[in-house]
Design a protein around this motif. Structure first.
Motif, PDB file in Angstrom:
ATOM      1  N   ASP A   9       9.310   7.800  42.981  1.00 10.00           N
ATOM      2  CA  ASP A   9       9.850   7.389  41.683  1.00 10.00           C
ATOM      3  C   ASP A   9      10.365   8.564  40.857  1.00 10.00           C
ATOM      4  N   PHE A  10       9.612   9.683  40.835  1.00  6.86           N
ATOM      5  CA  PHE A  10      10.068  10.847  40.071  1.00  6.86           C
ATOM      6  C   PHE A  10      11.392  11.360  40.609  1.00  6.86           C
ATOM      7  N   GLN A  11      11.480  11.530  41.922  1.00  6.16           N
ATOM      8  CA  GLN A  11      12.697  12.078  42.528  1.00  6.16           C
ATOM      9  C   GLN A  11      13.911  11.203  42.216  1.00  6.16           C
ATOM     10  N   VAL A  12      13.748   9.919  42.325  1.00  2.00           N
ATOM     11  CA  VAL A  12      14.865   9.001  42.059  1.00  2.00           C
ATOM     12  C   VAL A  12      15.263   9.078  40.588  1.00  2.00           C
ATOM     13  N   ALA A  13      14.286   8.994  39.689  1.00  2.00           N
ATOM     14  CA  ALA A  13      14.591   9.044  38.252  1.00  2.00           C
ATOM     15  C   ALA A  13      15.193  10.387  37.855  1.00  2.00           C
ATOM     16  N   HIS A  14      14.655  11.482  38.391  1.00  2.00           N
ATOM     17  CA  HIS A  14      15.164  12.799  38.008  1.00  2.00           C
ATOM     18  C   HIS A  14      16.556  13.052  38.587  1.00  2.00           C
ATOM     19  N   ALA A  15      16.798  12.608  39.811  1.00  2.00           N
ATOM     20  CA  ALA A  15      18.136  12.744  40.391  1.00  2.00           C
ATOM     21  C   ALA A  15      19.160  11.971  39.559  1.00  2.00           C
ATOM     22  N   THR A  16      18.772  10.800  39.083  1.00  2.00           N
ATOM     23  CA  THR A  16      19.671  10.020  38.222  1.00  2.00           C
ATOM     24  C   THR A  16      19.915  10.756  36.909  1.00  2.00           C
ATOM     25  N   LEU A  17      18.867  11.299  36.309  1.00  2.00           N
ATOM     26  CA  LEU A  17      18.995  12.086  35.079  1.00  2.00           C
ATOM     27  C   LEU A  17      19.922  13.285  35.292  1.00  2.00           C
ATOM     28  N   LEU A  18      19.732  14.023  36.371  1.00  2.00           N
ATOM     29  CA  LEU A  18      20.570  15.183  36.670  1.00  2.00           C
ATOM     30  C   LEU A  18      22.039  14.782  36.787  1.00  2.00           C
ATOM     31  N   GLN A  19      22.296  13.712  37.529  1.00  2.00           N
ATOM     32  CA  GLN A  19      23.673  13.286  37.759  1.00  2.00           C
ATOM     33  C   GLN A  19      24.314  12.708  36.500  1.00  2.00           C
ATOM     34  N   ASP A  20      23.577  11.879  35.767  1.00  2.00           N
ATOM     35  CA  ASP A  20      24.131  11.285  34.555  1.00  2.00           C
ATOM     36  C   ASP A  20      24.445  12.363  33.510  1.00  2.00           C
ATOM     37  N   SER A  21      23.530  13.316  33.334  1.00  2.00           N
ATOM     38  CA  SER A  21      23.752  14.387  32.356  1.00  2.00           C
ATOM     39  C   SER A  21      24.898  15.295  32.785  1.00  2.00           C
ATOM     40  N   PHE A  22      24.994  15.587  34.072  1.00  2.00           N
ATOM     41  CA  PHE A  22      26.094  16.414  34.577  1.00  2.00           C
ATOM     42  C   PHE A  22      27.428  15.744  34.269  1.00  2.00           C
ATOM     43  N   ARG A  23      27.516  14.458  34.565  1.00  2.00           N
ATOM     44  CA  ARG A  23      28.750  13.707  34.311  1.00  2.00           C
ATOM     45  C   ARG A  23      29.071  13.701  32.809  1.00  2.00           C
ATOM     46  N   GLN A  24      28.050  13.515  31.966  1.00  2.00           N
ATOM     47  CA  GLN A  24      28.254  13.474  30.520  1.00  2.00           C
ATOM     48  C   GLN A  24      28.775  14.810  29.989  1.00  2.00           C
ATOM     49  N   PHE A  25      28.186  15.917  30.403  1.00  2.00           N
ATOM     50  CA  PHE A  25      28.551  17.218  29.831  1.00  2.00           C
ATOM     51  C   PHE A  25      29.692  17.906  30.562  1.00  2.00           C
ATOM     52  N   VAL A  26      29.722  17.808  31.879  1.00  2.00           N
ATOM     53  CA  VAL A  26      30.719  18.538  32.662  1.00  2.00           C
ATOM     54  C   VAL A  26      31.962  17.690  32.913  1.00  2.00           C
ATOM     55  N   GLY A  27      31.795  16.366  32.913  1.00  2.00           N
ATOM     56  CA  GLY A  27      32.949  15.493  33.061  1.00  2.00           C
ATOM     57  C   GLY A  27      33.347  15.182  34.486  1.00  2.00           C
ATOM     58  N   ARG A  28      32.451  15.456  35.414  1.00  2.00           N
ATOM     59  CA  ARG A  28      32.708  15.090  36.813  1.00  2.00           C
ATOM     60  C   ARG A  28      31.382  14.810  37.488  1.00  2.00           C
ATOM     61  N   ASP A  29      31.430  14.367  38.737  1.00  2.00           N
ATOM     62  CA  ASP A  29      30.207  14.010  39.454  1.00  2.00           C
ATOM     63  C   ASP A  29      29.567  15.227  40.116  1.00  2.00           C
ATOM     64  N   LEU A  30      28.261  15.278  40.087  1.00  2.00           N
ATOM     65  CA  LEU A  30      27.495  16.329  40.755  1.00  2.00           C
ATOM     66  C   LEU A  30      27.549  16.152  42.270  1.00  2.00           C
ATOM     67  N   LEU A  31      27.443  14.928  42.724  1.00  2.00           N
ATOM     68  CA  LEU A  31      27.541  14.613  44.152  1.00  2.00           C
ATOM     69  C   LEU A  31      28.920  14.046  44.465  1.00  2.00           C
ATOM     70  N   PRO A  32      29.587  14.601  45.461  1.00  2.00           N
ATOM     71  CA  PRO A  32      30.883  14.032  45.842  1.00  2.00           C
ATOM     72  C   PRO A  32      30.703  12.696  46.560  1.00  2.00           C
ATOM     73  N   GLY A  33      31.743  11.916  46.554  1.00  2.00           N
ATOM     74  CA  GLY A  33      31.719  10.663  47.292  1.00  2.00           C
ATOM     75  C   GLY A  33      31.467   9.465  46.416  1.00  2.00           C
TER      76      GLY A  33
END
Length: 156
Positions: A9-33
């Motif tokens: 559960d932690f890994q899934v929630a944290h990976a989502t947090l990392l990706q959502d925040s990256f997209r919000q601030f950087v404007g692109r996806d952290l993971l390609p595809g």
């Protein structure tokens, strides 16, 4: 090297947090595809060839996540990495620079093209290049940490 289950559960929630925040601030996806279910994305992020690492918001932030590439680079296991104050990833002489960088990230949301010297758990020195550092914010907009990603490493 001990590996956590990327589907917990932690890994899934944290990976989502990392990706959502990256997209919000950087404007692109952290993971390609294409988008995928959260558990699959968490596994892909953990097994990615590039480093992803994050810390929390304590007064002396502690690392909260490191993917397999981060664990290899810092020459440590999950339990040790996630108990380490993030300041210890830099040598004492480089900690003031690191503190300024994190403050700039907090104020601006993210920075890119960062380079700096870091040190592994065994004392091996390396320079990271072209790093992106961004704030982590939860769904309410509260800042819950900061994260970094990079591919370029030069061992010193």
């Amino acid at each position: 090297m001990e590996r956590p289950s990327p589907a917990n559960d932690f890994q899934v929630a944290h990976a989502t947090l990392l990706q959502d925040s990256f997209r919000q601030f950087v404007g692109r996806d952290l993971l390609p595809g294409p988008s995928e279910d959260p558990a699959t994305a968490a596994l892909r992020l953990f097994e990615a060839e590039f480093v992803v690492v994050s810390h929390d918001t304590r007064a002396d932030p502690v690392l909260s996540y490191g993917n397999a590439a981060a664990l290899r680079l810092w020459e440590t296991d999950w339990a040790s990495l996630t108990a380490m104050p993030s300041r210890l990833t830099a040598e004492p002489v480089h900690r003031d620079e690191r503190a300024r960088l994190l403050q700039a990230t907090e104020e601006n949301g993210f920075i890119d093209n960062y380079a700096g010297v870091r040190i592994s758990a065994t004392g091996r020195r390396f320079r990271i290049k072209n790093a992106i550092i961004w704030n982590l914010v939860d769904r309410t907009g509260a800042r819950v940490g900061q994260a970094a990603t990079f591919r370029d490493v030069e061992f010193l």
